[in-house]
Design an enzyme around this catalytic site. Structure first.
Site, PDB file in Angstrom:
ATOM      1  CG  ASP A 161       8.733   9.754 -14.454  1.00 49.99           C
ATOM      2  OD1 ASP A 161       7.728  10.482 -14.595  1.00 49.99           O
ATOM      3  OD2 ASP A 161       9.178   9.422 -13.339  1.00 49.99           O
ATOM      4  CD  GLU A 226       4.032  10.439 -10.422  1.00 50.07           C
ATOM      5  OE1 GLU A 226       3.148  10.344  -9.553  1.00 50.07           O
ATOM      6  OE2 GLU A 226       4.544   9.442 -11.000  1.00 50.07           O
TER       7      GLU A 226
END
Length: 539
Positions: A161, A226
């Site tokens: 991400d 994350e």
């Protein structure tokens, strides 16, 4: 030490022994209270010890002089066709908007990214040596089987991400275009953290195509959230590994990088390998009072009371702790690459740390290494212009120094606010991460260091500390040694591209990252480290 002054070098007059302006002076030196002829033997001994340490301290000697175990490493030579192919794959990865925000992630983009990986790295996904599984729907866990099961495995981490990005913020190219400008690829994720992810898989693809089979098995983990703390991705990967009783020799995740021209006064670039991460806390301050009309205001409003508490927090920063945590090791490793007089200062933290901290705290980027930082990020109060609000709240984010605990920080906040009308609540937080080993018998650190020096021979390698947080913090129960480093090459201005505008990576640096992981995986086949040859200082 009672008869010694610590004065800025530019501010000291040899003729008068008087202090000049110290506002901009970055360097300090020992100055006797009287003339040199009257210095007593104690002062002379201190100066002699400091001088000897300055001339002899080089904590980087160690394993660079030792004979490493011979391995038949495969070399990687990338031809023009391969270069075009690897860059095309990387650009395609950047174009997929795998954005995470506080409201959640782009699940369709995450699914698209998973399909893309299978297409981009067919050998990885089809090899009999590689086991792959999806975790929490969108995260990826790989295990590459080693031929020597007695060798403890390690783990490489990256995340899928990225943070949001808007072209209107001032990007030179659309943030999900992967546009190439003057040898750089622009786009969100080019340095955080699709570069590491793609380089790891590209390196493994090349190794498998060349018939490589590792002696030491290893895991690869790619979390999908994350940027919003990794509670679904990384934490579930950890849960799976714990269920299988996996223990890891070391973990390597994103974090620090190669700094070129960023550390003022340092001769040449430095590769900083993060040994720990600062802790974090989000704290809510709130005040409740009786509402009223603005025409008859009380002596103090909820907003005024809260503003006073916030001002006290900003006026009274957390205590200086510079030199008590991993940052001391960083500067000692780099000391020999500074010129005098900075070399004298950096080599003698036992003498200069308290004074040096007062100099470093003047700059926000260096102040982060000196103490627990305090940042007021949200302030809410009032609903109408002519109404005295009954409620006001503020949120404070703190990044906790390695030598403090979350509870100690909360106690200091309560004491500093010092007003029973202000309610102090911990929203969430955690202690600083344990400090990983970095001595000459630290397998993970020395393997990473060797790999860096093989690829970048002119670089100085040093331990460091991450002031931000990564997915690796969730893995602390699986390994005592967690490192935060990827071979991004940063020059002045590049650090601000993290989560900022114009995030980019040079084509050359991306290729170097592939080479790094290609070599690292093979270097990890080393059974044990060589015996070091080093000198140890007691101070």
């Amino acid at each position: 030490m009672a008869n010694i002054y610590l004065l800025p070098i530019q501010c000291y007059s040899k003729k008068t022994h008087q202090r000049r302006s110290a506002e901009t002076c970055p360097v300090l030196v020992l100055v006797p209270r009287h003339s040199c002829q009257s210095c007593d033997s104690g002062e002379t001994r201190v100066f002699t010890i400091a001088s000897i340490r300055t001339l002899s301290l080089d904590v980087n000697v160690g394993l660079q002089l030792a004979r490493w175990e011979k391995t038949n490493n495969i070399s990687l030579v990338i031809d023009h066709h391969q270069r075009e192919e690897l860059l095309a794959k990387f650009k395609e990865a950047i174009k997929i908007p795998t954005v995470s925000s506080e409201t959640g992630g782009n699940t369709s983009a995450l699914l698209q990214f998973g399909q893309f990986l299978r297409k981009a790295f067919p050998t990885v996904f089809s090899s009999s040596l590689v086991q792959h599984e999806m975790v929490a729907d969108y995260s990826h866990l790989f295990y590459v089987r080693g031929s020597h099961p007695d060798l403890v495995p390690y783990m490489l981490l990256a995340h899928i991400d990225v943070v949001p990005a808007n072209e209107s913020d001032g990007w030179e190219a659309p943030p999900f275009s992967a546009k190439e400008i003057n040898g750089f690829i622009y786009g969100r994720g080019t340095i955080d953290d699709k570069n590491s992810l793609m380089a790891i898989l590209q390196a493994l693809e090349y190794l498998l195509l060349k018939g490589y089979a590792p002696r030491r098995g290893f895991y690869i983990g790619f979390g999908h959230d994350e940027e919003i703390r990794g509670f679904s991705g990384a934490m579930n990967i950890v849960r799976v590994l714990k269920q299988r009783n996996v223990q890891l020799s070391f973990v390597l995740d994103e974090g620090l990088a190669v700094m070129d021209g960023i550390i003022s006064g340092l001769e040449g670039p430095a590769a900083l390998i993060g040994l720990s991460e600062k802790g974090s806390a989000n704290v809510k301050l709130s005040v409740s009072t009786a509402p009223g009309h603005s025409s008859i205001p009380p002596k103090e409003s909820s907003i005024g009371i809260l503003a006073g508490a916030v001002k006290r927090l900003e006026d009274n920063p957390m205590p200086r702790l510079f030199g008590l945590g991993p940052e001391r090791t960083t500067f000692e490793h780099l000391a020999h690459k500074f010129s005098l007089p900075l070399k004298f200062v950096m080599s003698n933290f036992w003498l200069f740390s308290s004074v040096l901290s007062r100099v470093l705290e003047r700059k926000p980027d260096m102040n982060a290494f000196v103490r627990t930082t305090t940042a007021v990020t949200i302030f809410n109060g009032g609903v109408k212009m002519n109404v005295i609000p009954s409620y006001a709240e503020a949120y404070v984010n703190l990044r906790i120094h390695s030598t403090q605990t979350l509870q100690e920080v909360m106690d200091l906040i309560e004491a500093t606010v010092g007003d029973p009308r202000v309610k102090v609540e911990l929203v969430d937080g955690f202690d600083p991460l344990p400090v990983s080993s970095a001595d000459e018998r630290s397998f993970g650190f020395q393997i990473i260091k060797k790999t860096v020096l093989d690829l970048f021979p002119t670089v100085t390698v040093a331990p460091g500390i991450c002031i931000g947080n990564t997915d690796s913090r969730h893995f602390k129960d699986l390994s005592k040694d967690i490192y935060r480093f990827s071979p991004n090459w940063f020059k002045p201005g590049d650090v601000q591209r993290f989560h900022g505008i114009n995030e980019r990576i040079s084509k050359k640096n991306y290729e170097e990252m592939i080479q790094f992981y290609f070599n690292l995986i093979q270097n990890c086949d080393t059974r044990k480290l060589p015996e070091p040859h080093s000198s140890v200082h007691e101070l």
